[in-house]
Design a protein around this motif. Sequence first.
Motif, PDB file in Angstrom:
ATOM      1  N   GLU A  32       0.869  -5.383  -3.067  1.00 22.46           N
ATOM      2  CA  GLU A  32       1.301  -5.081  -1.701  1.00 22.46           C
ATOM      3  C   GLU A  32       2.648  -5.727  -1.395  1.00 22.46           C
ATOM      4  O   GLU A  32       3.539  -5.089  -0.809  1.00 22.46           O
ATOM      5  CB  GLU A  32       0.252  -5.564  -0.707  1.00 22.46           C
ATOM      6  N   ALA A  33       2.821  -6.983  -1.811  1.00 16.63           N
ATOM      7  CA  ALA A  33       4.073  -7.680  -1.535  1.00 16.63           C
ATOM      8  C   ALA A  33       5.247  -7.041  -2.267  1.00 16.63           C
ATOM      9  O   ALA A  33       6.357  -6.947  -1.730  1.00 16.63           O
ATOM     10  CB  ALA A  33       3.942  -9.149  -1.925  1.00 16.63           C
ATOM     11  N   CYS A  34       5.020  -6.574  -3.487  1.00 18.42           N
ATOM     12  CA  CYS A  34       6.085  -5.876  -4.229  1.00 18.42           C
ATOM     13  C   CYS A  34       6.417  -4.552  -3.561  1.00 18.42           C
ATOM     14  O   CYS A  34       7.598  -4.203  -3.399  1.00 18.42           O
ATOM     15  CB  CYS A  34       5.662  -5.662  -5.675  1.00 18.42           C
ATOM     16  N   GLU A  35       5.406  -3.797  -3.183  1.00 13.76           N
ATOM     17  CA  GLU A  35       5.640  -2.486  -2.580  1.00 13.76           C
ATOM     18  C   GLU A  35       6.327  -2.594  -1.224  1.00 13.76           C
ATOM     19  O   GLU A  35       7.091  -1.701  -0.840  1.00 13.76           O
ATOM     20  CB  GLU A  35       4.318  -1.723  -2.456  1.00 13.76           C
ATOM     21  N   GLN A  36       6.075  -3.673  -0.506  1.00  8.68           N
ATOM     22  CA  GLN A  36       6.704  -3.867   0.808  1.00  8.68           C
ATOM     23  C   GLN A  36       8.074  -4.526   0.713  1.00  8.68           C
ATOM     24  O   GLN A  36       8.732  -4.727   1.734  1.00  8.68           O
ATOM     25  CB  GLN A  36       5.786  -4.704   1.692  1.00  8.68           C
ATOM     26  N   GLY A  37       8.502  -4.868  -0.489  1.00  5.68           N
ATOM     27  CA  GLY A  37       9.811  -5.482  -0.665  1.00  5.68           C
ATOM     28  C   GLY A  37       9.837  -6.978  -0.451  1.00  5.68           C
ATOM     29  O   GLY A  37      10.906  -7.593  -0.478  1.00  5.68           O
ATOM     30  N   GLN A  38       8.673  -7.600  -0.220  1.00  5.80           N
ATOM     31  CA  GLN A  38       8.630  -9.048  -0.047  1.00  5.80           C
ATOM     32  C   GLN A  38       8.988  -9.747  -1.351  1.00  5.80           C
ATOM     33  O   GLN A  38       9.688 -10.765  -1.352  1.00  5.80           O
ATOM     34  CB  GLN A  38       7.246  -9.492   0.419  1.00  5.80           C
ATOM     35  N   ILE A  39       8.485  -9.218  -2.457  1.00 11.81           N
ATOM     36  CA  ILE A  39       8.820  -9.737  -3.776  1.00 11.81           C
ATOM     37  C   ILE A  39       9.812  -8.773  -4.417  1.00 11.81           C
ATOM     38  O   ILE A  39       9.491  -7.592  -4.597  1.00 11.81           O
ATOM     39  CB  ILE A  39       7.574  -9.862  -4.669  1.00 11.81           C
ATOM     40  N   PRO A  40      11.008  -9.235  -4.774  1.00  8.84           N
ATOM     41  CA  PRO A  40      12.008  -8.348  -5.362  1.00  8.84           C
ATOM     42  C   PRO A  40      11.761  -8.156  -6.854  1.00  8.84           C
ATOM     43  O   PRO A  40      12.561  -8.565  -7.712  1.00  8.84           O
ATOM     44  CB  PRO A  40      13.319  -9.085  -5.091  1.00  8.84           C
ATOM     45  N   ALA A  41      10.636  -7.525  -7.184  1.00 10.43           N
ATOM     46  CA  ALA A  41      10.239  -7.396  -8.584  1.00 10.43           C
ATOM     47  C   ALA A  41       9.313  -6.192  -8.733  1.00 10.43           C
ATOM     48  O   ALA A  41       8.884  -5.598  -7.736  1.00 10.43           O
ATOM     49  CB  ALA A  41       9.540  -8.668  -9.057  1.00 10.43           C
TER      50      ALA A  41
END
Length: 236
Positions: A32-41
Amino acid sequence: MTEAPGQITAETPPRLVVLISGRGSNLGALIEACEQGQIPARIVGVVSNRPDAGGLGFAEQHGIPSQVLNHRDYPTREAFDADLATAIEGYAPDWVILAGFMRILTPGFVDRFTGRMLNIHPSLLPKYRGLDTHARALADGETEHGASVHFVTPELDGGPVIMQARVPIVSDDTADTLAARVQRAEHRLYPEVVRRVCSGEIQWSGRILQADGTPLGAPLQLDEDTHNASPPQPAG
């Protein structure tokens, strides 16, 4: 060729491989964090040592390649770890993220990924390494508990701790209610740490753990109210 761990560009975001053994709730939080752009990875692969791991469903739902290496099919830890390392390398990852991966890894495996492998552990390390952390904290009459994210070293749950999330222990807690509270904190803690290592804010040379260029004298602490971390404290 991928960028070195901690180096990130718009064209080549860091590649993550996540190792799981069970329900995969932390994997879900990371996806979820990757898909929302919170994690740039990007999570480019998921590997489980258990064919019935619920987290494999998260990978399938989000179109992430996954595979199972059943540790029961191997005669030794070394044989399993050799195939596990080969499977991981097949994804060309910058970071290896252990998210409820319930295997003790051999020193040779750990050495292969030193400096780019993270684990989350349900205690305020160095307290309560190993299993049954919630019951042990309650038995000892602790007033707080929590979770820690650390770099993986050959010493079980003994690598440098990057950040922790603390939760209170209340009078009527059981191991199950405490575990649920800690897990909710983990779902904030792990994405925050992975974000920081992927952006280069957290660096570990194998000798000195740094946050924004400042050596850490103690783990960062996740502020549960703001979801941010307290500033680093200089070493010494």
